[in-house]
Design a protein around this motif. Structure first.
Motif, mmCIF file in Angstrom:
data_model
loop_
_atom_site.group_PDB
_atom_site.id
_atom_site.type_symbol
_atom_site.label_atom_id
_atom_site.label_comp_id
_atom_site.label_asym_id
_atom_site.label_seq_id
_atom_site.Cartn_x
_atom_site.Cartn_y
_atom_site.Cartn_z
ATOM 1 N N PHE A 5 0.822 -1.203 0.000
ATOM 2 C CA PHE A 5 0.000 0.000 0.000
ATOM 3 C C PHE A 5 0.865 1.266 0.000
ATOM 4 O O PHE A 5 1.797 1.400 0.806
ATOM 5 N N VAL A 6 0.506 2.188 -0.887
ATOM 6 C CA VAL A 6 1.197 3.469 -0.980
ATOM 7 C C VAL A 6 0.162 4.590 -1.016
ATOM 8 O O VAL A 6 -1.024 4.360 -1.233
ATOM 9 N N GLY A 7 0.644 5.790 -0.854
ATOM 10 C CA GLY A 7 -0.156 6.996 -0.952
ATOM 11 C C GLY A 7 0.696 8.151 -0.469
ATOM 12 O O GLY A 7 0.769 8.409 0.721
ATOM 13 N N HIS A 8 1.381 8.824 -1.398
ATOM 14 C CA HIS A 8 2.330 9.872 -0.993
ATOM 15 C C HIS A 8 2.501 10.882 -2.113
ATOM 16 O O HIS A 8 2.399 10.552 -3.290
ATOM 17 N N LYS A 9 2.778 12.124 -1.720
ATOM 18 C CA LYS A 9 2.974 13.197 -2.691
ATOM 19 C C LYS A 9 4.450 13.465 -2.958
ATOM 20 O O LYS A 9 4.835 13.841 -4.067
ATOM 21 N N GLU A 10 5.304 13.308 -1.936
ATOM 22 C CA GLU A 10 6.729 13.505 -2.133
ATOM 23 C C GLU A 10 7.432 12.163 -2.173
ATOM 24 O O GLU A 10 6.895 11.151 -1.712
ATOM 25 N N ALA A 11 8.635 12.167 -2.737
ATOM 26 C CA ALA A 11 9.369 10.906 -2.871
ATOM 27 C C ALA A 11 10.856 11.198 -2.994
ATOM 28 O O ALA A 11 11.278 12.325 -3.296
ATOM 29 N N VAL A 12 11.645 10.175 -2.769
ATOM 30 C CA VAL A 12 13.092 10.264 -2.960
ATOM 31 C C VAL A 12 13.356 10.337 -4.459
ATOM 32 O O VAL A 12 12.863 9.513 -5.228
ATOM 33 N N ASP A 49 -2.713 -3.198 6.445
ATOM 34 C CA ASP A 49 -3.516 -4.179 5.735
ATOM 35 C C ASP A 49 -4.757 -3.470 5.195
ATOM 36 O O ASP A 49 -4.889 -2.244 5.318
ATOM 37 N N GLY A 50 -5.661 -4.234 4.573
ATOM 38 C CA GLY A 50 -6.812 -3.615 3.942
ATOM 39 C C GLY A 50 -7.685 -2.842 4.915
ATOM 40 O O GLY A 50 -8.103 -1.717 4.634
ATOM 41 N N ALA A 51 -7.949 -3.428 6.079
ATOM 42 C CA ALA A 51 -8.802 -2.756 7.056
ATOM 43 C C ALA A 51 -8.144 -1.483 7.573
ATOM 44 O O ALA A 51 -8.794 -0.440 7.731
ATOM 45 N N ALA A 84 -7.110 -6.104 -1.815
ATOM 46 C CA ALA A 84 -5.700 -6.273 -2.178
ATOM 47 C C ALA A 84 -5.004 -7.284 -1.273
ATOM 48 O O ALA A 84 -5.366 -7.453 -0.110
ATOM 49 N N ASP A 85 -3.992 -7.938 -1.834
ATOM 50 C CA ASP A 85 -3.162 -8.875 -1.067
ATOM 51 C C ASP A 85 -1.798 -8.229 -0.843
ATOM 52 O O ASP A 85 -1.002 -8.094 -1.773
ATOM 53 N N TYR A 114 3.060 -9.951 1.737
ATOM 54 C CA TYR A 114 4.515 -9.933 1.755
ATOM 55 C C TYR A 114 5.065 -8.627 2.319
ATOM 56 O O TYR A 114 6.123 -8.617 2.956
ATOM 57 N N ALA A 115 4.358 -7.526 2.103
ATOM 58 C CA ALA A 115 4.818 -6.253 2.655
ATOM 59 C C ALA A 115 4.907 -6.325 4.172
ATOM 60 O O ALA A 115 5.867 -5.839 4.782
ATOM 61 N N ALA A 116 3.904 -6.950 4.783
ATOM 62 C CA ALA A 116 3.911 -7.087 6.242
ATOM 63 C C ALA A 116 5.051 -7.974 6.710
ATOM 64 O O ALA A 116 5.596 -7.779 7.807
#
Length: 248
Positions: free
Chosen positions: A155-162, A199-201, A231-232, A235-237
């Motif tokens: 899961f992502v959600g961001h305006k700035e990044a490296v 996670d999704g929740a 979404a699954d 693996y991120a967790a």
């Protein structure tokens, strides 16, 4: 013979919304395989960082937050500026001594900025989504990614990044929109652009709380909620759990 005392993990949080902060903390405990008494939680949105010795902790985990490292000083809220300064104050010791660190989303900006890389909103921002991460050749050799498939969603959600890989850092995960999804400095200092604890929740909760914060059009909240619940991101967790297991 008495056993060696187990060091707690230092959990630093920056979310000013109590519901979002509590949900994030619970997710870090759950996905990291930690009990509350195995951590020291500090909410930097409301509490001043005390004088601490990082050697007293098994590792440091920094959660996400609404602030932006790349914002001009006069555009930062007092709360965000204080929290950012607190996180940055720890980075010299963490990077010099190669102390275990996991920066989640906001944390990758803190680490990259400290290391002299550019963090900005110029490129690589991502809408709220489950982004596909691809393991790099160096990532295949990293212990936190041992046994991972070549690709998985997070899961992502961001305006700035490296914007560029920091000098002497190792690129572990890439993405189609945002190239720097996970990096490592030296052997023990990690950061992800995505949210390994979510996670999704949990992400549905954040969508509800932040629907008017400019991350997405508010009328898309229902569709985004359905998307993240389907979404699954297993693996991120596992990355967070592997970090805790390695340094516990």
């Amino acid at each position: 013979m008495m056993g060696r005392a187990v060091k707690p993990f230092l959990i630093l949080q920056l979310r000013p919304e109590t519901e979002a902060s509590d949900d994030e903390y619970s997710a870090i405990l759950r996905k990291g395989g930690l009990a509350a008494d195995q951590t020291r939680r500090i909410r930097l949105d409301r509490d001043t960082l005390p004088d601490i010795d990082l050697l007293d902790y098994a590792g440091t985990i920094v959660g996400g937050g609404p602030g932006y490292v790349s914002d001009a000083p006069h555009d930062k809220t007092t709360t965000d500026a204080r929290a950012e300064a607190a996180c940055l104050s720890l980075m010299p010791q963490i990077t010099a001594a190669d102390l275990p660190f996991m920066g989640c989303c906001y944390g990758i900006g803190i680490l990259a900025h400290h290391l002299g890389a550019t963090v900005s909103k110029e490129r690589y921002g991502e809408a709220v989504s489950a982004a596909t991460c691809t393991v790099t050749p160096d990532g295949k050799r990293d212990p936190l990614l041992d046994g991972f498939p070549d690709q998985f969603d997070a899961f992502v959600g961001h305006k700035e990044a490296v914007q560029n890989l920091p000098a002497d850092a190792t690129h572990l995960l890439s993405g189609d929109v945002c190239p720097f999804q996970m990096i490592r400095y030296k052997s023990n200092v990690y950061a992800t652009q995505f949210h390994p604890e979510a996670d999704g929740a949990g992400f549905a909760t954040r969508i509800r709380i932040y629907k008017d914060k400019g991350y997405f059009p508010p009328d898309e909240a229902a569709a985004l909620t359905d998307m993240v619940k389907a979404a699954d991101v297993t693996y991120a967790a596992d990355i967070l759990r592997n970090f805790v297991t390695r340094y516990r």
